[in-house]
Motif scaffolding. Structure first.
Motif, PDB file in Angstrom:
ATOM      1  N   PRO A 107      34.126  71.556  60.166  1.00  0.00           N
ATOM      2  CA  PRO A 107      32.843  72.202  60.454  1.00  0.00           C
ATOM      3  C   PRO A 107      32.948  73.706  60.605  1.00  0.00           C
ATOM      4  O   PRO A 107      31.955  74.425  60.448  1.00  0.00           O
ATOM      5  N   ASP A 108      34.158  74.205  60.901  1.00  0.00           N
ATOM      6  CA  ASP A 108      34.356  75.642  61.089  1.00  0.00           C
ATOM      7  C   ASP A 108      35.294  76.227  60.037  1.00  0.00           C
ATOM      8  O   ASP A 108      35.883  77.293  60.255  1.00  0.00           O
ATOM      9  N   ALA A 109      35.433  75.563  58.900  1.00  0.00           N
ATOM     10  CA  ALA A 109      36.311  76.071  57.838  1.00  0.00           C
ATOM     11  C   ALA A 109      35.838  77.443  57.379  1.00  0.00           C
ATOM     12  O   ALA A 109      34.631  77.711  57.308  1.00  0.00           O
ATOM     13  N   GLY A 155      39.754  90.112  45.233  1.00  0.00           N
ATOM     14  CA  GLY A 155      39.190  89.423  46.381  1.00  0.00           C
ATOM     15  C   GLY A 155      39.954  89.754  47.645  1.00  0.00           C
ATOM     16  O   GLY A 155      41.071  90.277  47.600  1.00  0.00           O
ATOM     17  N   PRO A 156      39.366  89.441  48.798  1.00  0.00           N
ATOM     18  CA  PRO A 156      39.989  89.759  50.089  1.00  0.00           C
ATOM     19  C   PRO A 156      40.943  88.668  50.581  1.00  0.00           C
ATOM     20  O   PRO A 156      40.781  88.124  51.671  1.00  0.00           O
ATOM     21  N   ALA A 157      41.935  88.339  49.765  1.00  0.00           N
ATOM     22  CA  ALA A 157      42.901  87.309  50.150  1.00  0.00           C
ATOM     23  C   ALA A 157      44.147  87.899  50.801  1.00  0.00           C
ATOM     24  O   ALA A 157      45.027  87.145  51.248  1.00  0.00           O
ATOM     25  N   ASP A 158      44.241  89.212  50.837  1.00  0.00           N
ATOM     26  CA  ASP A 158      45.422  89.881  51.394  1.00  0.00           C
ATOM     27  C   ASP A 158      46.692  89.311  50.747  1.00  0.00           C
ATOM     28  O   ASP A 158      46.771  89.182  49.545  1.00  0.00           O
ATOM     29  N   ASP A 159      47.688  88.961  51.582  1.00  0.00           N
ATOM     30  CA  ASP A 159      48.921  88.384  51.070  1.00  0.00           C
ATOM     31  C   ASP A 159      48.988  86.884  51.355  1.00  0.00           C
ATOM     32  O   ASP A 159      50.082  86.297  51.404  1.00  0.00           O
ATOM     33  N   GLY A 160      47.817  86.274  51.553  1.00  0.00           N
ATOM     34  CA  GLY A 160      47.771  84.851  51.851  1.00  0.00           C
ATOM     35  C   GLY A 160      48.246  83.999  50.689  1.00  0.00           C
ATOM     36  O   GLY A 160      48.345  84.463  49.550  1.00  0.00           O
ATOM     37  N   ARG A 161      48.542  82.756  50.979  1.00  0.00           N
ATOM     38  CA  ARG A 161      49.064  81.838  49.970  1.00  0.00           C
ATOM     39  C   ARG A 161      48.133  80.635  49.808  1.00  0.00           C
ATOM     40  O   ARG A 161      47.424  80.257  50.748  1.00  0.00           O
ATOM     41  N   SER A 243      34.372  83.687  50.584  1.00  0.00           N
ATOM     42  CA  SER A 243      35.138  82.927  51.582  1.00  0.00           C
ATOM     43  C   SER A 243      36.279  82.135  50.968  1.00  0.00           C
ATOM     44  O   SER A 243      37.193  81.706  51.675  1.00  0.00           O
ATOM     45  N   THR A 244      36.250  81.934  49.647  1.00  0.00           N
ATOM     46  CA  THR A 244      37.423  81.353  48.988  1.00  0.00           C
ATOM     47  C   THR A 244      38.653  82.217  49.273  1.00  0.00           C
ATOM     48  O   THR A 244      39.740  81.703  49.591  1.00  0.00           O
ATOM     49  N   TYR A 245      38.471  83.519  49.174  1.00  0.00           N
ATOM     50  CA  TYR A 245      39.574  84.456  49.363  1.00  0.00           C
ATOM     51  C   TYR A 245      39.923  84.645  50.838  1.00  0.00           C
ATOM     52  O   TYR A 245      41.108  84.732  51.198  1.00  0.00           O
ATOM     53  N   THR A 246      38.902  84.728  51.697  1.00  0.00           N
ATOM     54  CA  THR A 246      39.204  84.926  53.117  1.00  0.00           C
ATOM     55  C   THR A 246      39.886  83.689  53.704  1.00  0.00           C
ATOM     56  O   THR A 246      40.693  83.805  54.630  1.00  0.00           O
ATOM     57  N   ALA A 247      39.596  82.517  53.152  1.00  0.00           N
ATOM     58  CA  ALA A 247      40.298  81.309  53.593  1.00  0.00           C
ATOM     59  C   ALA A 247      41.778  81.391  53.236  1.00  0.00           C
ATOM     60  O   ALA A 247      42.646  80.976  54.015  1.00  0.00           O
TER      61      ALA A 247
END
Length: 277
Positions: A107-109, A155-161, A243-247
């Motif tokens: 619910p908070d994804a 996108g705003p994904a930073d260095d996330g994986r 939010s795909t990228y921020t996730a």
């Protein structure tokens, strides 16, 4: 006797599942919006129904024991469509519902559409129908489409994986579950690739496999909304894109599961192999 129904047979995932079932000699019913677009497969009968038309869906699902419900196309009312279709399945007497959800549904994804999948899962649970949830991560096969015409993945994904998963692997899992649904009642399977990679690595793999030079550009959240403004898309859709990228940035899509190899008997497919296909 046809006891399995598959939705989304005109799409990437449902089409693969339907083809695999047909190749194995399994009779099935393809529930589609447009019968003219349905694949012509041995042992497959066609039923017309839209997720939002409860009565048509109920008729289409009569006599079905196991249903693969591939989630509807992204829409502002997708949860409402899902609820209508699930209720129709229950009314038709479906005994097991296999729902294609999303990795990290909650619910908070951070990824807004993962919240829709959570709401759908909760509705399925509330009906009491036996279920299996397939929570797939981002489709590996579609990553090249995320790069713009300029070859930039931004996108705003930073260095996330992100542990992207091949659509073929998801289809293989679905066929396994449909073949012996009783062994998977109440199970939730996280479906991921074999590794979690950054978007820099994604861009490099796309470049190597496709020959198209692709790079990754880190945006701020504000820049991401700005660079997508020209599409004129509704707010809910732009929120989903960003939010795909921020996730990814928050690490919510980086987990690695053993579900694909455990259920299919073969290793999960790396991104490079999925793209080479």
């Amino acid at each position: 006797m046809t006891t399995i129904a598959v939705t989304g047979a005109t799409g990437r995932l449902g089409g693969r599942v339907a083809a695999r079932l047909a190749a194995a000699g399994t009779h099935q019913r393809l529930v589609v919006r447009d019968p003219a677009r349905a694949p012509k497969l041995d042992g497959a009968e066609i039923a017309r129904a839209d997720f939002s038309d409860g009565e048509a869906a109920r008729r289409a699902l009569e006599g079905i024991e196991t249903l693969l419900m591939v989630s509807a196309s992204e829409a502002a009312d997708r949860v409402e469509q899902h609820r209508t279709f699930v209720d129709a399945a229950v009314a038709a007497g479906v005994a097991h519902l296999v729902y294609v959800s999303f990795y990290g549904a909650a619910p908070d994804a951070t990824f807004t559409l993962a919240r829709d999948h959570w709401a759908t899962e909760e509705h399925i649970r509330a009906t009491g129908v036996p279920f299996t949830f397939l929570r797939d991560n981002m489709y590996a096969d579609l990553l090249p489409l995320m790069a713009g015409q300029d070859g930039v993945l931004r996108g705003p994904a930073d260095d996330g994986r992100v542990s992207v998963v091949a659509i073929d692997d998801i289809a293989d899992v679905a066929v396994t579950v449909l073949g012996s649904p009783g062994e998977h009642v109440g199970a939730t399977y996280d479906l991921t690739g074999p590794e979690a990679i950054t978007l820099d690595e994604v861009a490099a793999i796309i470049s190597e496999v496709t020959g198209r030079h692709v790079t990754y550009h880190r945006e701020t959240v504000e820049e991401a909304y700005g660079s997508r403004e020209h599409y004129g898309a509704p707010d809910w859709e732009v929120d989903a894109w960003v939010s795909t990228y921020t996730a990814i940035a928050k690490g919510e899509l980086a987990g690695i599961s053993d579900a694909v190899p455990r259920l299919t008997g073969h290793p999960a497919t790396p991104l490079a192999v999925a793209l080479a296909r």
